[in-house]
Enzyme design. Structure first.
Site, PDB file in Angstrom:
ATOM      1  N   HIS A  29     -11.465 -15.186   5.288  1.00 30.28           N
ATOM      2  CA  HIS A  29     -12.906 -14.605   4.345  1.00 30.28           C
ATOM      3  C   HIS A  29     -13.614 -15.777   4.568  1.00 30.28           C
ATOM      4  CE1 HIS A  29     -10.171 -11.862   2.397  1.00 30.28           C
ATOM      5  NE2 HIS A  29     -11.332 -10.678   2.721  1.00 30.28           N
ATOM      6  N   GLN A  66      -0.398  -9.700   5.615  1.00 27.05           N
ATOM      7  CA  GLN A  66      -1.696  -9.447   6.985  1.00 27.05           C
ATOM      8  C   GLN A  66      -2.255 -11.055   7.042  1.00 27.05           C
ATOM      9  OE1 GLN A  66      -4.746  -8.108   3.815  1.00 27.05           O
ATOM     10  NE2 GLN A  66      -5.016  -6.212   5.553  1.00 27.05           N
ATOM     11  N   ARG A  86       0.835  -1.189   0.051  1.00 26.20           N
ATOM     12  CA  ARG A  86       0.215  -0.504   0.042  1.00 26.20           C
ATOM     13  C   ARG A  86       1.290   1.799   0.217  1.00 26.20           C
ATOM     14  NH1 ARG A  86      -4.917  -1.891   4.594  1.00 26.20           N
ATOM     15  NH2 ARG A  86      -5.721  -3.855   3.054  1.00 26.20           N
ATOM     16  N   HIS A 138     -14.553 -10.096   6.299  1.00 28.75           N
ATOM     17  CA  HIS A 138     -13.467 -10.075   6.593  1.00 28.75           C
ATOM     18  C   HIS A 138     -12.718 -10.271   7.919  1.00 28.75           C
ATOM     19  CE1 HIS A 138     -13.106  -7.692   2.835  1.00 28.75           C
ATOM     20  NE2 HIS A 138     -14.337  -7.724   3.295  1.00 28.75           N
TER      21      HIS A 138
END
Length: 620
Positions: free
Chosen positions: A359, A355, A337, A486
RNA sequence: GCCGGUGUAGCUCAGAGGUAGAGCAGCUGUUUCGUAAACAGCAGGUCGAGGGUUCGAAUCCCCCCGCCGGCUCCA
């Protein structure tokens, strides 16, 4: 899932209640609640607020042509923003502080009153920031406070005299935009720390020093855990062998717990064609946080800022029956990012991170159990790392901008609440603070210094299932839209590691420690036996090193202590003869002679039980 | 990105127009030592990058780059 990586310092200021007294329209005197009726918090708030006025007075004395903006109390003190002809220096701060102390010593009264707006406009005629504030006030009267020669536009909340402001010190100066808006002028902000007593101020300053001592950037270098190479990419972490050992432990535990909890592990690409990000909506709403595209065979590819679109592809790769649900897909997915350069901070705010993303795709009647399962998993794993105090924040549907059906939101929010109730977790509710695409729970963990860090999050998404037209065939033979959640536990492995380092001041619990034991031969003739000791520990898969260098024993111990190795096993003639070691623990000190087998058992048991250090490592 | 500060050996720092220094770490040697620093020697640097001023620049000027503190707290 927009905010797994929250602000580097996400400690929420304890916004005191301003509790502004209503203006009695027919009485110009500005009445304030008498000091002795106040709670300690309100009192402190007033001290800080009054100190801000004294600060402004001192600065304007030094810079008569300066303009002053706003100066509120804040978490540990106060600040005031100024527009000055030149930047303030550290020497200026000292001069300002001296003047402030003079005013405090004079102990002049602080008096407030309500005055008509027009009068205020005249008083502040050459103060553009004050005029702007006056224009935004809805009443026909505005608050006006003065002490000695200094006056300020102010809605009140003050001590009665300048002598009552408590113990303070100016801490630093920084830039701050007028009203936090980067298109508006940059002002100079002077910060001060203030507490009721000198002892409390000293304690606060000591805590700041302690936090500096624990800074993960410094410990990361000293303990050889990680580095960054700014010239080759700011905000990108290089994990050294010792840091990688810690990470592997974190990941092993994570994989084990997720498999146990019924997740399927997946791996997905690091990049995808623009069409994917168009369909997901990221190019519309998230583009400014994405790395620029690269050209591959004439089309744009983007590094992934999130894993969700990929997991959705895996789900959609087959026609799904309700019998298959819930589907739980989990990945340690590395995302990139673009963060603004000024916001980067060690491991805590970076541009590339992994991360621990998952999900959950399920039917409406599975939602509640799934959420409970997530929260239980989170608490179990966070507890293993020694984070026993966890605070939860439930964010609900925004008033206006949101997608999805209200009934779905209600079901989702009810399940989040139920999970919090069933796990008996204390939580607060931020009404209307959910993302446009779904309600969520954010979890703050509290570290040894009492700082709260937002890491874990569970977040419903009513947007992506729609955009990607996700479906499953229900018992009625019809296709239905599934619920999608999430969730991330560590949030970012990099960030979690940074928090761990600071929480433990580098002295990670034995199961996480990069080196769990160091064998220290007293003289060269003991090196061979030291090898035997090492092998005995290594046979139990313990991470062990021998310090065979030419240093004396004391120096080897010192080195191991500074590296925060949990156990030192000193071996000399006596130990070699008796097949023993002299055991030393980093926090407990010398534990005396111990048979080798017993020592090995002790260390291995501590590892297996993920025990915290026996003695308080936390206290400094 | 913006404001301010800052960048000298692996680390912590000194040097403020006259040709780069200390401690720790490293390497070599001597020492073989009992619970937080043995001793000696050696080596280590395009002073963040580029440009300029000057007889001469780590030092002064310009411009990049990075790092640090902030930029949410609304009279």
């Amino acid at each position: 899932m927009a905010s797994e990586q929250e602000r580097a310092m996400s400690n929420r200021p304890g916004e005191p209640d301003l509790d502004a007294p209503e203006a009695p329209p027919d009485d110009s005197h500005h009445d304030e609640a008498p000091l002795d009726t106040l709670s300690p918090e309100e009192r402190l708030f007033r001290m800080r607020h009054s100190a801000a006025h004294v600060l402004a007075e001192a600065v304007l004395e030094l810079f008569p042509e300066g303009k002053y903006a706003i100066g509120p109390p804040i978490e540990h003190g106060f600040y005031y923003d100024f527009d000055l002809p030149r930047p303030l220096t550290p020497e200026d701060l000292e001069r300002i502080e001296r003047r402030m102390r003079r005013t405090i010593k004079r102990n002049v009264p602080i008096e407030g009153q309500w005055i008509p707006r027009d009068e205020a406009r005249e008083i502040f005629a050459d103060q553009p920031y004050k005029l702007e504030l006056i224009d935004e006030i809805d009443d026909e009267t505005v608050g006006y406070f003065r002490h000695a020669e200094f006056d300020d536009l102010c809605e009140g909340g003050h001590m009665e005299r300048t002598g009552q402001v408590g113990a303070f010190t100016l801490t630093h100066v920084s830039g701050a935009y007028w009203r936090g808006d980067e298109r508006r002028p940059m002002l100079q902000r002077v910060y001060g720390a203030l507490f009721p007593t000198q002892e409390e101020l000293d304690a606060h300053l000591a805590a700041r020093e302690e936090a500096e001592r624990r800074d993960h950037r410094r410990l990361g270098r000293e303990l050889d855990l990680f580095s960054t190479h700014e010239e080759y990419g700011p905000g990108l972490i290089y994990w050294h062998p010792k840091g990688a050992r810690v990470r592997l432990e974190m990941e092993d535990l994570w994989r084990h717990e997720h498999l146990e909890a019924g997740y399927e592990l997946v791996f997905t690409p690091h990049t995808g064609r623009a069409t994917l990000w168009e369909q997901s909506g990221h190019l519309d709403f998230y583009a400014e946080s994405m790395y620029s595209p690269m050209d591959v065979d004439g089309s744009d590819f983007y590094m992934k800022p999130m894993n969700c679109p990929f997991h959705i592809q895996i789900y959609k790769n087959a026609l799904r029956s309700y019998r298959e649900l819930p589907v739980r897909l989990a990945e340690l997915g590395t995302v990139y990012r673009y963060e603004r350069s000024g916001t980067l901070h060690g491991m805590l705010r970076v541009r590339g991170f992994t991360q621990d993303d998952a999900h959950i795709i399920c039917t409406p009647d599975q939602v509640e159990d799934e959420i409970v399962g997530v929260v239980e998993l989170f608490l179990r794993v966070l507890g293993a790392f020694g984070f026993d105090e966890v605070r939860a924040r439930l964010s609900t549907r925004p008033e206006e901008k949101y997608v999805g059906a209200v009934e779905d939101w209600d079901l989702a929010e009810a399940s989040l609440r139920a999970a919090l109730e069933r796990t008996a977790l204390e939580y607060e509710v931020d009404e209307g603070e959910g993302a446009f695409y779904g309600p969520k729970i954010d979890f703050d963990l509290v570290d040894a210094l009492g700082r709260a860090w937002q890491c874990s999050t569970v977040q419903f998404d009513f947007n992506l299932p729609e955009r990607f037209e996700m479906g499953y065939i229900a018992e009625d033979g019809q296709e239905h839209r599934p619920f999608m959640v999430h969730r991330a536990l560590y949030g970012s492995i990099e960030r979690f590691m940074g928090i761990l380092i600071e929480h433990y001041a580098g002295a990670l619990p034995l199961w996480l420690a990069p080196v769990q034991a160091t064998v220290i031969p007293i003289a060269d003739r003991h090196v061979e036996y030291a090898g035997t000791v090492r092998d005995a520990l290594a046979a139990r898969r313990l991470r062990v090193e021998v310090d065979a260098g030419g240093d004396r024993m004391g120096a080897k111990i010192r080195k191991a202590q500074l590296q925060k190795v949990p156990y030192m096993l000193v071996v000399g003639d006596r130990e070699a003869e008796g097949h023993a070691v002299s055991l030393r623990h980093r926090a407990l000190g010398d534990l005396g002679p111990t048979p080798l087998a017993e020592a090995v058992d002790r260390v291995a048991r501590e590892r297996d039980e993920r025990s915290p250090d026996p003695e308080a490592e936390q206290e400094a």
